[in-house]
Design a protein around this motif. Structure first.
Motif, PDB file in Angstrom:
ATOM      1  N   ALA A 165       0.827  -1.208   0.000  1.00 31.09           N
ATOM      2  CA  ALA A 165       0.000   0.000   0.000  1.00 31.09           C
ATOM      3  C   ALA A 165       0.865   1.263   0.000  1.00 31.09           C
ATOM      4  N   GLY A 166       0.479   2.213  -0.843  1.00 33.12           N
ATOM      5  CA  GLY A 166       1.160   3.511  -0.894  1.00 33.12           C
ATOM      6  C   GLY A 166       2.305   3.563  -1.896  1.00 33.12           C
ATOM      7  N   MET A 167       2.723   2.402  -2.422  1.00 29.53           N
ATOM      8  CA  MET A 167       3.860   2.422  -3.345  1.00 29.53           C
ATOM      9  C   MET A 167       3.468   2.985  -4.702  1.00 29.53           C
ATOM     10  N   ARG A 168       4.486   3.567  -5.359  1.00 28.98           N
ATOM     11  CA  ARG A 168       4.294   4.012  -6.747  1.00 28.98           C
ATOM     12  C   ARG A 168       4.783   2.882  -7.659  1.00 28.98           C
ATOM     13  N   VAL A 169       3.875   2.424  -8.505  1.00 25.72           N
ATOM     14  CA  VAL A 169       4.128   1.195  -9.270  1.00 25.72           C
ATOM     15  C   VAL A 169       3.911   1.449 -10.763  1.00 25.72           C
ATOM     16  N   LEU A 170       4.810   0.893 -11.572  1.00 22.85           N
ATOM     17  CA  LEU A 170       4.629   0.947 -13.025  1.00 22.85           C
ATOM     18  C   LEU A 170       4.415  -0.465 -13.557  1.00 22.85           C
TER      19      LEU A 170
END
Ligand SMILES: C[S@@+](CC[C@H](N)C(=O)[O-])C[C@H]1O[C@@H](n2cnc3c(N)ncnc32)[C@H](O)[C@@H]1O
Length: 437
Positions: free
Chosen positions: A247-252
């Motif tokens: 949760a909260g991570m920036r993901v590509l």
């Protein structure tokens, strides 16, 4: 089977024309089947997938029965013959009905000679089968029902396993489901299936996976349109636990469509990811958006070339990147048997080049300490282990990381899952971490 009814002839011709589109026209099987009428689709699909699966054996059966090869414009006749041989040899359908129905269908092709040829060839096979079979066994392409170039690649890469890989490519794949654990649990969903008359069993180590006893259309799965479940092979269900985005991570998700893994990443984090999904094919990205909508997840999605971050990246580094790279699809031949007809050896170095470019371009967008998961559904080392070896050798700030997901141990440097292992498609996973320098 009503051997000579107009309906039976029509569906047989529909299968032959679908196969012409795949074999001669280079179309993918699902697209080639779209023209089939709904009432004949089941039969047409069975024949088209079956003939593609066994194509290299069926064509080798046909060759000695023809005085000269059929012309390209007579491809519908050739496909009728391959369908007939598939039924006789692989499905074991009654010879009389197969010959009768094939001849009747050929009679509708506006080629006065076609019915006689189909009759002679199919009866010729039945008469000469015992004499011709040893020749098929001696021919590697006919024996494995895979193109020779691919068998040779597999044999040199996997000296102990290549035969098993070819056999797995001929199997009918299981229909595997991923229960949306954010909305229900596996036991409850299993009960829903049973109430709908469908039997399923869990897969060890994969908390959301169920294997259906018999495949059905996705729309016939209870709760499908409400987002309770998705259709996804077990190997593909490893990406989210290996990447472990929280949760909260920036993901590509760089090559994201049609979105099976995007949705799983969101499911695993309860939807609380700042996720960007890219794909360069607008129609495929449309499918991804529809999947996310069905499941009730939100993410930013963009049509973009992941290999050109200067055009879409806002400069905020990613904590996690999934690169599910375009590849030869040699690990999913049991699901996509037309791959055997559409791939050629010259494509492999070009794919390797594209994968390298994607890896190089995306690495710059990863945060220090962040992780990139490289995945393919290939079984060719050039696209997998050799790729990662090259990357580690040329990027001092990259290190290989180990991970465990369900029954699979991803080693530092990558792990190849061969098709059929743990009931999975053939997949490759390698987890890379950017050093904190
Ligand atoms: C293996 S599929 C991805 C499957 C997807 N991850 C899933 O689980 O549903 C590869 C995708 O990469 C896309 N693709 C290929 N080259 C690309 C590029 N340079 N940039 C973005 N997408 C690309 C293709 O259109 C295709 O949809």
């Amino acid at each position: 089977m009503n051997g000579s009814s107009p309906k039976a002839a029509a569906r047989r011709l529909a299968a032959a024309h679908a196969l012409v589109r795949v074999v001669e026209g280079g179309r993918a099987l699902p697209a080639a089947l779209r023209a089939a009428a709904p009432e004949e689709r089941g039969w047409v699909q069975e024949m088209a997938y079956g003939v593609c699966r066994w194509y290299y054996r069926l064509q080798a059966m046909l060759d000695p029965l023809l005085r000269r090869p059929l012309r390209k414009r007579d491809a519908p006749v050739r496909m009728l013959l391959l369908i007939g041989l598939y039924e006789l040899e692989i499905l074991g359908h009654p010879p009389h009905a197969v010959v009768h129905e094939s001849v009747a269908s050929a009679g509708r092709l506006r080629r006065p000679w076609a019915g006689g040829l189909v009759n002679a060839v199919l009866r010729g096979w039945l008469r000469q089968r015992e004499r011709l079979l040893p020749g098929l066994e001696a021919d590697l392409q006919a024996r494995t029902a895979h193109p020779l170039w691919l068998v040779e690649h597999l044999r040199s890469a996997w000296p102990a396993q290549w035969m098993r890989i070819c056999e797995a490519g001929l199997e009918r794949p299981p229909m595997t489901l991923r229960v949306n654990l954010a909305r229900t649990d596996r036991d409850a969903y299993c009960r829903r299936l049973r109430e709908a008359g469908l039997q399923a069993r869990p897969l060890a180590g994969l908390p959301a996976a169920l294997v259906l006893e018999r495949p059905v259309g996705a729309e016939d799965l209870p709760g499908f349109s409400q987002g309770l479940v998705s259709v996804q092979d077990a190997a593909a269900q490893l990406a989210a636990p290996i990447l472990d985005a929280s949760a909260g991570m920036r993901v590509l998700d760089a090559c994201a469509a049609p979105g099976g893994k995007t949705a799983h990443l969101l499911e695993a984090a309860g939807g609380r990811l700042d996720l960007l999904a890219l794909d360069r094919e607008p129609a495929r990205l449309h499918q991804l958006n529809a999947t996310l909508h069905r499941l009730g997840w939100q993410a930013e999605s963009r049509v973009a070339d992941a290999g050109a971050p200067e055009r879409w990246w806002d400069g905020r580094p990613f904590d996690r990147i999934l690169l599910d790279a375009p590849c030869s699809a040699t690990g999913v031949i049991r699901r996509q048997p037309d791959v055997k007809l559409h791939r050629c050896p010259e494509q492999i170095p070009r794919l390797v080049e594209r994968q390298r470019h994607l890896l190089e371009s995306l690495w710059g967008t990863l945060a220090p300490g962040g992780r990139l998961l490289y995945a393919t559904c290939s079984v060719l080392p050039a696209e997998n282990a050799e790729q990662i070896r090259w990357f580690l050798g040329t990027h001092a700030d990259a290190r290989a990381v180990a991970a465990v997901a369900g029954p699979v141990e991803v080693r530092a440097g990558g792990t190849q899952i061969l098709p059929g292992t743990h009931e999975m498609d053939g997949f490759y996973y390698a987890l890379l971490e950017k050093r904190n320098t």
